[in-house]
Motif scaffolding. Structure first.
Motif, PDB file in Angstrom:
ATOM      1  N   GLY A  28       0.796  -1.221   0.000  1.00 49.59           N
ATOM      2  CA  GLY A  28       0.000   0.000   0.000  1.00 49.59           C
ATOM      3  C   GLY A  28       0.821   1.260   0.000  1.00 49.59           C
ATOM      4  N   ALA A  29       0.214   2.333  -0.507  1.00 53.02           N
ATOM      5  CA  ALA A  29       0.881   3.634  -0.536  1.00 53.02           C
ATOM      6  C   ALA A  29       1.068   4.158   0.883  1.00 53.02           C
ATOM      7  CB  ALA A  29       0.053   4.618  -1.359  1.00 53.02           C
ATOM      8  N   CYS A  34      -0.438  11.001   0.187  1.00 52.61           N
ATOM      9  CA  CYS A  34      -1.831  11.474   0.119  1.00 52.61           C
ATOM     10  C   CYS A  34      -1.996  12.744  -0.701  1.00 52.61           C
ATOM     11  CB  CYS A  34      -2.381  11.711   1.518  1.00 52.61           C
ATOM     12  SG  CYS A  34      -2.785  10.194   2.407  1.00 52.61           S
ATOM     13  N   MET A  37       0.195  12.351  -4.406  1.00 51.44           N
ATOM     14  CA  MET A  37      -0.178  11.115  -5.105  1.00 51.44           C
ATOM     15  C   MET A  37       1.023  10.411  -5.750  1.00 51.44           C
ATOM     16  SD  MET A  37      -3.595  10.996  -4.760  1.00 51.44           S
ATOM     17  CE  MET A  37      -4.269   9.931  -6.001  1.00 51.44           C
ATOM     18  N   LEU A  81      -3.629   4.309  -5.742  1.00 50.42           N
ATOM     19  CA  LEU A  81      -4.000   5.267  -4.705  1.00 50.42           C
ATOM     20  C   LEU A  81      -5.164   6.047  -5.285  1.00 50.42           C
ATOM     21  CD1 LEU A  81      -3.729   6.725  -2.046  1.00 50.42           C
ATOM     22  CD2 LEU A  81      -1.912   8.125  -3.020  1.00 50.42           C
ATOM     23  N   GLU A  83      -8.512   8.745  -4.548  1.00 49.29           N
ATOM     24  CA  GLU A  83      -9.153   9.722  -3.674  1.00 49.29           C
ATOM     25  C   GLU A  83     -10.247  10.454  -4.429  1.00 49.29           C
ATOM     26  OE1 GLU A  83      -6.462  12.552  -1.909  1.00 49.29           O
ATOM     27  OE2 GLU A  83      -4.901  11.045  -1.614  1.00 49.29           O
ATOM     28  N   THR A 103      -7.234  -4.586  -1.652  1.00 51.96           N
ATOM     29  CA  THR A 103      -7.073  -3.156  -1.386  1.00 51.96           C
ATOM     30  C   THR A 103      -7.422  -2.884   0.076  1.00 51.96           C
ATOM     31  OG1 THR A 103      -9.350  -2.549  -1.986  1.00 51.96           O
ATOM     32  CG2 THR A 103      -7.728  -2.587  -3.778  1.00 51.96           C
ATOM     33  N   LEU A 106      -6.625   3.989   3.334  1.00 54.45           N
ATOM     34  CA  LEU A 106      -5.441   4.765   3.686  1.00 54.45           C
ATOM     35  C   LEU A 106      -5.930   6.059   4.319  1.00 54.45           C
ATOM     36  CD1 LEU A 106      -2.349   5.199   3.616  1.00 54.45           C
ATOM     37  CD2 LEU A 106      -2.684   6.351   1.408  1.00 54.45           C
ATOM     38  N   CYS A 108      -6.054   9.664   4.934  1.00 53.51           N
ATOM     39  CA  CYS A 108      -5.609  10.896   4.275  1.00 53.51           C
ATOM     40  C   CYS A 108      -6.440  12.050   4.792  1.00 53.51           C
ATOM     41  CB  CYS A 108      -5.767  10.783   2.756  1.00 53.51           C
ATOM     42  SG  CYS A 108      -4.557   9.690   1.953  1.00 53.51           S
ATOM     43  N   ALA A 115      -8.997   7.489   1.637  1.00 50.71           N
ATOM     44  CA  ALA A 115      -8.452   7.018   0.366  1.00 50.71           C
ATOM     45  C   ALA A 115      -8.421   5.499   0.363  1.00 50.71           C
ATOM     46  CB  ALA A 115      -7.043   7.575   0.143  1.00 50.71           C
ATOM     47  N   THR A 117      -6.013   2.231  -1.200  1.00 51.60           N
ATOM     48  CA  THR A 117      -4.755   1.842  -1.812  1.00 51.60           C
ATOM     49  C   THR A 117      -4.684   0.324  -1.893  1.00 51.60           C
ATOM     50  OG1 THR A 117      -2.335   2.155  -1.745  1.00 51.60           O
ATOM     51  CG2 THR A 117      -3.446   1.799   0.366  1.00 51.60           C
TER      52      THR A 117
END
Length: 199
Positions: A28-29, A34, A37, A81, A83, A103, A106, A108, A115, A117
């Motif tokens: 994951g990011a 955030c 990106m 990612l 949003e 997934t 996340l 943010c 979000a 990710t």
């Protein structure tokens, strides 16, 4: 011999120090991505070509309390990612419902569900559906979805955007205006005073 062992140990430490920042994030990011990106793929730049991805949205407008389903059409991808944003803002807007397989959420903009990710490098396809809920207050006139999509560590696109969706006229999540409630007696007294002034 001792000098050789020290040199080997020092060389190994330097090599590891160089390799560690080059790692991507297969689970994951990071939260640091955030706003811009950008994945932390040291030494790798986003693809300069147009992304082979587009969004399929379940509705052209949004209404608080009503979910919007999003699919990313194009080749299978490993990293993501995703949003929702309003124009001129890097803040994640609204919340995402339970993320699909492979997934995860996340956090943010201080929002734990701000979000979505990837949680692993398994392939995600156009059948993968993400579900977004508009905020209950402070809705902007329009919203768009923005994503970074990665086919691999070396091949990824940023700033992949959806078409805008408009706030439904029935939405009650607009910016809240400050209103004052006046008791009926006070309102009547004020009206009488105004009339007396003009008589």
């Amino acid at each position: 011999m001792a000098h050789w062992n020290f040199s080997l140990l020092f060389g190994s430490a330097v090599l590891w120090a160089m390799l560690i920042p080059c790692r991507a994030f297969p689970t994951g990011a990071p939260a640091s991505a955030c706003e811009n990106m950008l994945p932390v793929h040291t030494g790798v730049q986003p693809q300069p070509t147009r992304a082979p991805y587009e969004f399929l949205l379940s509705s052209p407008s949004f209404l608080n309390g009503q979910p919007i389903n999003i699919q990313i059409l194009g080749p299978a991808y490993k990293g993501l990612l995703l949003e929702a944003r309003s124009f001129g803002s890097n803040a994640a807007l609204g919340i995402w419902k339970t993320p699909p397989n492979n997934t995860k959420f996340l956090q943010c903009s201080g929002n734990p569900h701000g979000a979505v990710t990837h949680s692993n490098t398994n392939l995600k396809t156009r059948q993968t559906t993400y579900t977004w809920l508009p905020p209950n207050s402070g809705c902007p006139p329009v919203v768009m979805f923005i994503a970074t999509v990665a086919q691999s560590r070396e091949i990824y696109w940023t700033n992949v955007k959806s078409k805008v969706i408009w706030k439904n006229p029935k939405a009650t999540c607009g910016a809240q205006m400050l209103t004052r409630t006046w008791p009926a007696a006070a309102l009547l007294s004020s009206m009488l005073l105004i009339l007396l002034v003009y008589l």
